[in-house]
Design an enzyme around this catalytic site. Structure first.
Site, PDB file in Angstrom:
ATOM      1  N   CYS A  74       0.678  -1.169  -0.062  1.00 62.81           N
ATOM      2  CA  CYS A  74      -0.194   0.214  -0.069  1.00 62.81           C
ATOM      3  C   CYS A  74       0.980   1.141  -0.076  1.00 62.81           C
ATOM      4  CB  CYS A  74      -0.860   0.012   1.318  1.00 62.81           C
ATOM      5  SG  CYS A  74      -1.847   1.474   1.358  1.00 62.81           S
ATOM      6  N   CYS A  80      -2.252   5.304   7.646  1.00 63.37           N
ATOM      7  CA  CYS A  80      -3.650   5.364   8.356  1.00 63.37           C
ATOM      8  C   CYS A  80      -3.643   4.630   9.597  1.00 63.37           C
ATOM      9  CB  CYS A  80      -4.250   4.591   7.254  1.00 63.37           C
ATOM     10  SG  CYS A  80      -4.064   2.850   7.055  1.00 63.37           S
ATOM     11  N   CYS A  83      -1.482  -1.201   8.541  1.00 58.91           N
ATOM     12  CA  CYS A  83      -0.581  -2.378   8.512  1.00 58.91           C
ATOM     13  C   CYS A  83       0.741  -1.838   8.593  1.00 58.91           C
ATOM     14  CB  CYS A  83      -0.953  -2.880   6.913  1.00 58.91           C
ATOM     15  SG  CYS A  83      -2.842  -3.446   6.727  1.00 58.91           S
ATOM     16  N   CYS A 160      -8.003   0.786  -0.355  1.00 55.35           N
ATOM     17  CA  CYS A 160      -7.089   0.063   0.423  1.00 55.35           C
ATOM     18  C   CYS A 160      -7.113  -1.550  -0.153  1.00 55.35           C
ATOM     19  CB  CYS A 160      -7.582   0.044   2.059  1.00 55.35           C
ATOM     20  SG  CYS A 160      -7.179  -1.508   3.129  1.00 55.35           S
ATOM     21  N   GLN A 285     -14.525 -12.716  12.954  1.00 54.67           N
ATOM     22  CA  GLN A 285     -13.137 -12.377  12.720  1.00 54.67           C
ATOM     23  C   GLN A 285     -13.004 -11.962  11.407  1.00 54.67           C
ATOM     24  OE1 GLN A 285     -10.590 -13.283  14.649  1.00 54.67           O
ATOM     25  NE2 GLN A 285     -11.338 -14.661  16.165  1.00 54.67           N
ATOM     26  N   TYR A 314     -17.624 -16.478  25.310  1.00 57.33           N
ATOM     27  CA  TYR A 314     -17.323 -15.288  24.238  1.00 57.33           C
ATOM     28  C   TYR A 314     -17.684 -15.875  23.135  1.00 57.33           C
ATOM     29  CZ  TYR A 314     -14.637 -13.464  28.472  1.00 57.33           C
ATOM     30  OH  TYR A 314     -14.293 -12.942  29.800  1.00 57.33           O
ATOM     31  N   GLU A 335     -22.697 -15.284  25.400  1.00 61.50           N
ATOM     32  CA  GLU A 335     -22.273 -14.199  24.598  1.00 61.50           C
ATOM     33  C   GLU A 335     -23.095 -13.275  25.212  1.00 61.50           C
ATOM     34  OE1 GLU A 335     -19.907 -13.018  22.096  1.00 61.50           O
ATOM     35  OE2 GLU A 335     -21.120 -11.044  22.409  1.00 61.50           O
ATOM     36  N   CYS A 407      -6.019 -13.006  21.325  1.00 62.68           N
ATOM     37  CA  CYS A 407      -5.828 -12.169  20.299  1.00 62.68           C
ATOM     38  C   CYS A 407      -4.859 -10.883  20.801  1.00 62.68           C
ATOM     39  CB  CYS A 407      -6.768 -11.262  19.658  1.00 62.68           C
ATOM     40  SG  CYS A 407      -7.736 -10.351  20.742  1.00 62.68           S
TER      41      CYS A 407
HETATM   42  C1  LIG Z   1     -12.787 -12.037  20.345  1.00 61.78           C
HETATM   43  S1  LIG Z   1     -14.624 -12.059  20.110  1.00 61.78           S
HETATM   44  C2  LIG Z   1     -14.672 -13.805  19.768  1.00 61.78           C
HETATM   45  C3  LIG Z   1     -16.148 -14.210  19.287  1.00 61.78           C
HETATM   46  C4  LIG Z   1     -15.975 -15.664  18.501  1.00 61.78           C
HETATM   47  N1  LIG Z   1     -15.304 -16.471  19.394  1.00 61.78           N
HETATM   48  C5  LIG Z   1     -15.625 -15.648  17.266  1.00 61.78           C
HETATM   49  O1  LIG Z   1     -14.459 -16.149  17.068  1.00 61.78           O
HETATM   50  O2  LIG Z   1     -16.246 -15.060  16.116  1.00 61.78           O
HETATM   51  C6  LIG Z   1     -15.271 -11.731  21.583  1.00 61.78           C
HETATM   52  C7  LIG Z   1     -16.565 -11.584  21.848  1.00 61.78           C
HETATM   53  O3  LIG Z   1     -16.867 -11.604  23.499  1.00 61.78           O
HETATM   54  C8  LIG Z   1     -18.017 -10.801  23.315  1.00 61.78           C
HETATM   55  N2  LIG Z   1     -17.698 -10.257  24.902  1.00 61.78           N
HETATM   56  C9  LIG Z   1     -16.959  -9.400  25.217  1.00 61.78           C
HETATM   57  N3  LIG Z   1     -17.089  -9.097  26.819  1.00 61.78           N
HETATM   58  C10 LIG Z   1     -18.110 -10.144  27.060  1.00 61.78           C
HETATM   59  C11 LIG Z   1     -18.635 -10.470  28.284  1.00 61.78           C
HETATM   60  N4  LIG Z   1     -18.159  -9.839  29.502  1.00 61.78           N
HETATM   61  N5  LIG Z   1     -19.333 -11.764  28.227  1.00 61.78           N
HETATM   62  C12 LIG Z   1     -19.788 -12.192  27.327  1.00 61.78           C
HETATM   63  N6  LIG Z   1     -19.275 -11.566  26.075  1.00 61.78           N
HETATM   64  C13 LIG Z   1     -18.427 -10.802  25.824  1.00 61.78           C
HETATM   65  C14 LIG Z   1     -17.936  -9.792  22.403  1.00 61.78           C
HETATM   66  O4  LIG Z   1     -19.199  -9.434  22.007  1.00 61.78           O
HETATM   67  C15 LIG Z   1     -17.267 -10.761  21.199  1.00 61.78           C
HETATM   68  O5  LIG Z   1     -18.364 -11.022  20.548  1.00 61.78           O
END
Ligand SMILES: C[S@@+](CC[C@H](N)C(=O)[O-])C[C@H]1O[C@@H](n2cnc3c(N)ncnc32)[C@H](O)[C@@H]1O
Length: 450
Positions: A74, A80, A83, A160, A285, A314, A335, A407
């Site tokens: 880029c 920006c 990357c 981009c 993701q 989550y 979630e 992550c």
């Molecule tokens: C890194 S993402 C992972 C989502 C999923 N595992 C994926 O791969 O698509 C983290 C997720 O946690 C949720 N989240 C954040 N804080 C939370 C909490 N205290 N309790 C439940 N979910 C939560 C967010 O809404 C988000 O969807």
């Protein structure tokens, strides 16, 4: 270390933000545009008051440039804030990501070797979500872009090459349509104006969902014709969602949303069996091909065969949970975003997995109130990692195994240290690259109860 002092340094690594990492007189000294192995004479601009760290700029380069230095794909790479690693050859990026993870885990006392990073197939065109700040240049046209790091200056990012081609095409169309829409552009410092951000989420079959983020007082009468014009201009537009946002904290999304036209979700398939319907604000993701690989590997590491009980904490739109169910486990996904849970339930039904996959809207810390049965718990928290309540709930449930998908290496290391005191040993670390050209790394770690 003093501001203005001069040093001869050699970079031993690359920081996630893109500066070369050097170790000088007991300090981590970060130097912009210095790649691992490169040397320079630098002058210190800033010293941290909190830790032995400093930031310096190059006065003169010494010796040859790295053999891994490449022309960024880029032209505006780094400006920006996106990357920041595009000037490093891809294989070297993977080695650096592994180093960052290994060093973070070493601080947590881990001697478990980190596996080589699973590479992405494509370095460009992988991001399925474009996020744009709306701005107006001094000579008139509306531009979509991103704030340059630590400023309110907007760098244009339409074009981009890191976003999926459909995202780039639709963003360009939105930019064109905005000019004649009659909407004023929001000005961040004065907090005046209407249109703030645009989101474009790509999906299957080159479809894309558009999110228009405006201040709350923006009239619907201006937005509906814009939404219709967009769909007429680009047949790929699946729908246009209006998000009202008066917040000053930099958050793009709020729950105050209205569908202007079309559908409010876009389909994202993971492999041949799983089809998720992702809303504009739901987490997904951003690199779908790599996410599918990661989820498959999580299922292999978490599920030994039919009959076990698993929790996906989550769980977002259920990508991991549904892979666990497909591998034979009975799964509870937890979630806090209700739209994501609705997507996960619908995907479970479509995949014929609803009997084995239950999804609940709840906070992660409520885990113990929702189940007392878990052989394995998969956690995939946001960057800030697990809070102490959730760590306590995990330990109280005493699963045999915890599979932690992270992550952020530093919060991962912190949580692994805390889980060790509850009797969980780190057994394996397998990193995946979901974001080529950046310093981000995703890691699957497996912890077993001692
Ligand atoms: C890194 S993402 C992972 C989502 C999923 N595992 C994926 O791969 O698509 C983290 C997720 O946690 C949720 N989240 C954040 N804080 C939370 C909490 N205290 N309790 C439940 N979910 C939560 C967010 O809404 C988000 O969807």
């Amino acid at each position: 270390m003093k501001i203005g002092s001069r040093h001869q340094v050699v970079a031993v690594g690359l920081a996630p933000e893109g500066a070369g990492l050097t170790r000088t007189n007991g300090y981590d000294v970060y130097v912009a545009d210095l790649l691992p192995g490169e040397q320079a004479r630098v002058v210190v601009d800033h010293v941290s008051p909190h830790r032995p760290a400093a930031w310096a700029r190059i006065e003169a380069r010494i010796g040859p440039v790295s053999a891994d230095r490449v022309q960024p794909a880029c032209p505006g790479a780094g400006s920006c804030g996106g990357c920041t690693w595009q000037h490093l050859r891809y294989l070297a990026q993977l080695c650096e990501k592994r180093r960052i993870l290994s060093e973070a885990l070493a601080v947590a006392g881990s001697a478990v070797p980190v596996a080589p990073v699973v590479a992405a197939d494509a370095e460009l065109g992988y991001r399925n979500l474009g996020k744009y700040v709306v701005s107006r240049t001094s000579d008139g046209p509306v531009v979509l872009g991103a704030f340059a790091p630590r400023t309110h200056h907007v760098v244009p990012t339409v074009g981009c090459r890191v976003v999926e081609p459909v995202v780039a095409r639709v963003a360009e169309a939105v930019q064109k349509q905005l000019g004649g829409s009659g909407l004023s552009v929001y000005d961040e410092p004065s907090r005046r104006g209407q249109l703030r951000y645009v989101l474009v989420r790509g999906g299957d079959d080159e479809r894309a969902l558009v999110g228009l983020v405006t201040t709350g007082a923006t009239p619907a009468a201006l937005l509906r014709p814009l939404a219709d014009a967009l769909r007429a201009a680009r047949s790929e537009v699946e729908g246009v969602v209006w998000i009202r946002n008066d917040q000053a904290d930099g958050a793009l999304l709020t729950g105050d949303q209205t569908l202007l036209c079309g559908r409010d979700r876009v389909r994202q398939s993971l492999g041949s069996r799983l089809q998720l319907e992702v809303p504009i604000g739901g987490f997904f993701q951003i690199n779908r091909t790599q996410a599918a690989r990661l989820y498959q590997r999580v299922a292999e590491l978490a599920v030994d065969g039919p009959g076990g009980h698993a929790v996906d904490l989550y769980c977002g739109a259920g990508g991991i949970a549904l892979h666990l169910a497909a591998a034979g486990a009975t799964v509870l996904g937890i979630e806090r975003n209700p739209e994501s849970i609705a997507s996960a339930r619908a995907a479970a039904r479509r995949a014929g997995l609803a009997a084995r996959a239950r999804f609940e809207v709840a906070s992660a810390a409520q885990l113990a109130a929702l189940t007392d049965q878990a052989d394995v718990i998969v956690v995939n928290p946001p960057r800030k990692g697990l809070d102490s309540e959730t760590r306590a709930a995990l330990a109280a449930l005493r699963p045999d195994r915890i599979v932690y998908v992270s992550c952020h290496p530093h919060t991962l290391a912190r949580d692994i240290t805390a889980l060790a005191s509850s009797g969980y040993d780190l057994m394996a670390v397998e990193p995946f690259d979901l974001m080529p050209g950046t310093g981000q790394v995703e890691a699957i770690t497996v912890l077993s109860r001692t």
